[in-house]
Design an enzyme around this catalytic site. Structure first.
Site, PDB file in Angstrom:
ATOM      1  N   HIS A  63      92.000  72.257  68.384  1.00 48.88           N
ATOM      2  CA  HIS A  63      91.883  73.098  69.580  1.00 48.88           C
ATOM      3  C   HIS A  63      92.917  74.212  69.576  1.00 48.88           C
ATOM      4  CE1 HIS A  63      95.186  71.311  72.076  1.00 48.88           C
ATOM      5  NE2 HIS A  63      94.891  70.183  71.467  1.00 48.88           N
ATOM      6  N   GLU A 204      90.408  72.388  75.434  1.00 46.10           N
ATOM      7  CA  GLU A 204      90.587  70.948  75.209  1.00 46.10           C
ATOM      8  C   GLU A 204      91.539  70.364  76.235  1.00 46.10           C
ATOM      9  OE1 GLU A 204      92.403  67.262  73.459  1.00 46.10           O
ATOM     10  OE2 GLU A 204      93.381  69.089  74.123  1.00 46.10           O
ATOM     11  N   ASP A 229      94.317  66.967  65.289  1.00 44.57           N
ATOM     12  CA  ASP A 229      95.152  67.235  66.464  1.00 44.57           C
ATOM     13  C   ASP A 229      96.561  66.704  66.208  1.00 44.57           C
ATOM     14  OD1 ASP A 229      95.982  67.739  69.166  1.00 44.57           O
ATOM     15  OD2 ASP A 229      93.950  67.368  69.870  1.00 44.57           O
ATOM     16  N   HIS A 321     103.133  68.534  75.135  1.00 41.78           N
ATOM     17  CA  HIS A 321     102.874  68.922  76.531  1.00 41.78           C
ATOM     18  C   HIS A 321     104.146  69.344  77.261  1.00 41.78           C
ATOM     19  CE1 HIS A 321      98.469  67.813  77.144  1.00 41.78           C
ATOM     20  NE2 HIS A 321      98.720  67.857  75.849  1.00 41.78           N
TER      21      HIS A 321
HETATM   22 ZN   LIG Z   1      96.023  68.433  71.439  1.00 44.40          ZN
END
Ligand SMILES: [Zn+2]
Length: 349
Positions: A63, A204, A229, A321
């Site tokens: 992504h 995503e 990923d 994140h």
């Molecule tokens: Zn990811």
């Protein structure tokens, strides 16, 4: 050797969900440079077909979108309130530098927060919530902001350059999943003779689960799908091996067996066995993961049409994140090598 300049360029490109044009343009150009037939579909995903791509290829997706922010209100004094786009811990937000695309180019800002002198003392001092924070772009009025083309819905990204760390490690923003995007470009150099389609997918981070990859899979009808990923590396002082399952840096690619406690993809049995056998033959170390929170594009692709055998391969990455990820160059290389070997020896039917 990881081509640091290319990886840095990919991580530094802008690509907050639904605003992936900059990274998409870059990916499309890089695929074309490598002799692949690449185009950006109506939803924004970049679809690159090998010269040998037939009617039901193996599809590999990474992504392109990254977690970020979006303007939700502009104050009279020219400060921007925002929402989070994707899952971000509020505590990483205060005083970060941000970048905002405008019709006339990028402008920069900072997420403002009052200095310690002004905060309440003792136990009352707490991390602010995203809703109480604001972006300062230096403007003095709403009018000035509007003149720049910044308005409700304008996307905002983190402004972090990629850097080398010690021990062959790299830090950058958006390694989740530009490390995967880098992998796709490297695979474009070695899988040209294979029946493969490589997809830089969109949105995503803002779906339950990957939107763009599922739409591409519906159209492309692949015979198998691999999400390339990142995986959460827990080898630092805050996470125990019991919590992370022992996933760490420099220990090789991660094969995700179960995502989101089974709500996401459950790795296709034959693909799982194939990837594990290939790794063993090539003496590539692998790590196995079952995860309660988090999923990949595989979580939406497996159920497309009559069902597409799917698996997720992850590059171990710390601090995902947030605005700074850390991964090991060697893991990136080994993940790409495992993918290449697995595709080249993939069962024909
Ligand atoms: Zn990811």
């Amino acid at each position: 050797m990881v081509e640091f300049a290319l990886l840095a360029k990919l991580t530094e490109a802008f690509g907050v969900p639904s605003e992936e044009h900059e990274i998409a343009k870059l990916m499309e150009a890089e695929f074309k440079k490598r002799g692949w037939h690449a185009e950006t579909d109506r939803f924004g995903s970049v679809v690159a077909k090998s010269p040998k791509c037939k009617t039901s290829p193996i599809m590999i997706a990474a992504h392109m979108d990254e977690i970020g922010l979006m303007v939700k209100f502009v104050s009279d004094k020219g400060f921007l309130r925002f929402i989070k786009v994707g899952s971000i811990d509020d505590r990483v937000l205060p005083n970060q530098r941000v970048v905002i695309p405008t019709p006339d180019g990028k402008i920069y800002g900072v997420i403002g927060h009052k200095p310690p002198h002004m905060q309440k003392k003792g136990g009352e001092r707490r991390a602010p919530e995203a809703k109480d924070l604001f972006i300062d772009i230096g403007a003095k009025s709403r009018k000035e902001v509007e003149k720049l083309g910044v308005r409700i819905g304008t996307p905002v990204g983190f402004d972090i350059p990629a850097r080398h760390l010690q021990g062959g490690r790299i830090t950058a923003k958006a390694l989740d999943d530009r490390a995967g995007c880098y992998g796709l470009l490297k695979l474009a150099e070695t899988l040209k003779g294979e029946d493969v389609v490589l997809v830089g997918s969109v949105q995503e981070e803002v779906s339950m689960f990957g939107k763009g990859a599922a739409l591409s899979a519906y159209r492309l009808q692949p015979r198998a799908f691999v999400a390339l990923d990142t995986a959460i590396a827990g080898d630092h002082p805050e996470i125990t091996d019991e919590e992370s399952g022992g996933i760490g840096l420099d220990k090789g690619p991660v094969i995700t067996l179960v995502e989101a406690a089974g709500m996401g993809n459950v790795a296709d049995r034959q693909m799982r066995e194939h990837f594990m056998a290939v790794a063993k033959r090539a003496k590539i170390p692998i790590q196995l993961e079952v995860i309660e929170g988090g999923a990949t594009d595989a979580a939406s692709v497996y159920s497309v049409r009559g069902g597409i055998p799917s698996i997720a391969l992850g590059i171990p990455t710390r601090y995902i994140h947030s605005n700074v990820g850390v991964c090991a160059a060697r893991d990136i290389e080994q993940t790409i090598e495992l993918m290449e070997r697995a595709v080249k020896t993939f069962p024909k039917k």
